[in-house]
Design a protein around this motif. Structure first.
Motif, PDB file in Angstrom:
ATOM      1  N   GLY A 209      -2.781  -0.333  14.422  1.00 55.37           N
ATOM      2  CA  GLY A 209      -1.553   0.424  14.618  1.00 55.37           C
ATOM      3  C   GLY A 209      -0.337  -0.284  14.056  1.00 55.37           C
ATOM      4  O   GLY A 209       0.777  -0.115  14.561  1.00 55.37           O
ATOM      5  N   GLU A 210      -0.535  -1.051  12.979  1.00 59.15           N
ATOM      6  CA  GLU A 210       0.554  -1.826  12.387  1.00 59.15           C
ATOM      7  C   GLU A 210       0.853  -1.343  10.972  1.00 59.15           C
ATOM      8  O   GLU A 210       0.038  -0.660  10.335  1.00 59.15           O
ATOM      9  N   TYR A 211       2.018  -1.743  10.490  1.00 59.91           N
ATOM     10  CA  TYR A 211       2.434  -1.436   9.126  1.00 59.91           C
ATOM     11  C   TYR A 211       2.036  -2.611   8.240  1.00 59.91           C
ATOM     12  O   TYR A 211       2.656  -3.671   8.283  1.00 59.91           O
ATOM     13  N   TYR A 212       0.978  -2.413   7.463  1.00 64.57           N
ATOM     14  CA  TYR A 212       0.414  -3.496   6.666  1.00 64.57           C
ATOM     15  C   TYR A 212       1.138  -3.614   5.324  1.00 64.57           C
ATOM     16  O   TYR A 212       1.247  -2.632   4.568  1.00 64.57           O
ATOM     17  N   LEU A 213       1.576  -4.796   4.978  1.00 64.88           N
ATOM     18  CA  LEU A 213       2.174  -5.035   3.672  1.00 64.88           C
ATOM     19  C   LEU A 213       1.213  -4.728   2.523  1.00 64.88           C
ATOM     20  O   LEU A 213       1.620  -4.112   1.527  1.00 64.88           O
ATOM     21  N   PRO A 214      -0.076  -5.124   2.599  1.00 63.67           N
ATOM     22  CA  PRO A 214      -0.976  -4.849   1.463  1.00 63.67           C
ATOM     23  C   PRO A 214      -1.138  -3.373   1.130  1.00 63.67           C
ATOM     24  O   PRO A 214      -1.599  -3.036   0.023  1.00 63.67           O
ATOM     25  N   ASP A 215      -0.756  -2.477   2.041  1.00 60.25           N
ATOM     26  CA  ASP A 215      -0.899  -1.053   1.768  1.00 60.25           C
ATOM     27  C   ASP A 215      -0.064  -0.611   0.571  1.00 60.25           C
ATOM     28  O   ASP A 215      -0.348   0.424  -0.050  1.00 60.25           O
TER      29      ASP A 215
END
Length: 461
Positions: A209-215
């Protein structure tokens, strides 16, 4: 290490800025000190990283803080580095977005780094930037590595040319993805013009449920723009989340530093027992015996010898000088050419001229000792009255006898002799003899009479 007071807009379109993530709580460290401020080789991890960034002459640096932000802010304030607050821990993508305001006017390339990954070199950062600026213009460059145990690291699936096919966090990875050994260090290089729009599109529909930088890599790919990965050694991107990991990073750093010292011409008699600081400088043909500790700020010139069990900090040792064994050089100690500080001698804020020596059992604090002076065993410069410090000056070629106390402020002239056991409270002129001790008396037969008297008293009881 120098940094600008605040990030600034610059004319050059491909200048560089850095965002350093340091918002994590670091609960596994179990410490009141923020995780990124724990030292490696005598310097806080965060300052290791910022020193490397500084070599790139960045237009701006922003440290993203969270828990312990006051500690981190105080650590970076002397370097004029901006901070941004991540009030909620919502993932690495969310953390990077907190720096957007500070870099709103910046239009160059952005390095994204981690305060608990302290040993990334400026050379590796430059390689990331060079790849970002290559002719194929990747949307982002990811720094990858291949650890002995890939464990729970996110994986990078790349083609033979280093183009990224897919990136996946471990929690979301399939068994096939987890079989890949190329791991994501988390460090990236992205153009500012790409970074903020891509981050704005990152969602949190994932296992954590996190905002991933690699996305942002996959979002760019969906737009038809490829990204690239370059690799570095695992030790360079080793992260620190616990005391055990801190010790492992320290041990690895020390091992590499010892090897470098020997490669550069120093002799380490028992390498594994020598402890270096981040800025220790050893000249050629320096010999370091076992169990020596170099604190920060030590320079040792060519041909000097540091004997076993000595401790040096913010000290300068001249060419051919000797230190120890069991000596301590505290901040401000300067030893001239061929000077000697022997066993169980402590020196603090004192200068020993060329060829001067204090061979054993001596404290020299706040003193200037001339060339060729000889300081006898048990000598003390009495430099502190409980409130203020005072200085002692000993001239060239002076001789101070054993067990003497020099009560500062006081000056011993060149060539003067201080008799053993003296307490010197006034200046001594050059080439004079200073004798300051009680007069010796001898009373014949006194000891025998005393023993007889005391034996009789004892028998009468």
């Amino acid at each position: 290490m120098t940094q600008p007071t605040t990030p600034r807009s610059v004319a050059a379109p491909r200048s560089v800025a850095a965002i350093v993530l340091a918002a994590g709580k670091g609960t596994r460290m179990k410490s009141d000190t923020h995780k990124v401020l724990h030292p490696v080789a005598g310097r806080p991890m965060l300052l290791h990283l910022l020193a490397a960034v500084g070599e790139l002459a960045p237009a701006g640096v922003v440290v993203v803080t969270g828990a312990g932000r006051d500690q981190v802010g105080a650590a970076v304030a002397p370097f004029g580095i901006a901070t941004a607050l991540q009030a909620e821990q919502l993932g690495t993508g969310h953390a990077v977005r907190q720096a957007e305001g500070a870099l709103a006017d910046f239009d160059g390339d952005v390095l994204i780094l981690y305060g608990d990954v302290p040993l990334v070199t400026a050379a590796t950062m430059q390689r990331m930037l060079d790849r970002l600026r290559a002719a194929d213009a990747p949307a982002a460059v990811v720094l990858g590595f291949r650890p002995d145990d890939p464990g729970a690291y996110g994986r990078v699936i790349a083609d033979a040319e280093g183009g990224i096919v897919r990136m996946v966090e471990y929690k979301d990875a399939s068994d096939a993805d987890r079989a890949e050994t190329l791991c994501n260090s988390g460090l990236m290089a992205v153009r500012a013009a790409d970074l903020w729009p891509l981050l704005a599109r990152v969602g949190n529909d994932n296992a954590a449920g996190e905002y991933y930088l690699p996305d942002i890599v996959m979002l760019a790919a969906a737009d038809g723009r490829g990204s690239a990965v370059i690799e570095t050694d695992a030790h360079e991107v080793a992260g620190v989340n616990s005391r055990g990991e801190l010790a492992a990073v320290e041990a690895g750093w020390q091992a590499r530093r010892r090897a470098a010292a020997m490669r550069d011409g120093a002799t380490l008699v028992a390498p594994d027992t020598i402890w270096f600081a981040h800025d220790t400088i050893l000249g050629r043909d320096v010999t370091v015996e076992p169990n020596v500790v170099f604190g920060p700020g030590v320079t040792v010139a060519d041909g000097a010898t540091i004997h076993a069990f000595s401790h040096l900090e913010r000290a300068t040792v001249g060419a051919g000088a000797e230190v120890g064994p069991y000596a301590r050089l505290r901040p401000g100690s300067v030893l001239g050419v061929n000077a000697k500080v022997g066993n169980f001698v402590e020196v603090k804020n004192a200068v020993l001229g060329d060829g001067a020596k204090a061979s054993h059992l001596t404290y020299l604090g706040d003193a200037d000792i001339g060339p060729g002076a000889n300081i006898g065993a048990g000598t003390i410069t009495c430099n502190y009255d409980g409130f203020l410090k005072y200085r002692t000056t000993i001239g060239a070629g002076a001789f101070v006898g054993s067990n003497s106390a020099l009560v500062a402020p006081v000056a011993i002239g060149a060539g003067a002799i201080v008799a053993a056991g003296s307490v010197i409270t006034r200046d001594v002129e050059p080439d004079a003899l200073a004798l300051a001790r009680g007069r010796q008396e001898s009373r014949s037969g006194w000891a025998a009479r005393f023993r007889a008297l005391m034996q009789a008293k004892k028998a009468a009881r």
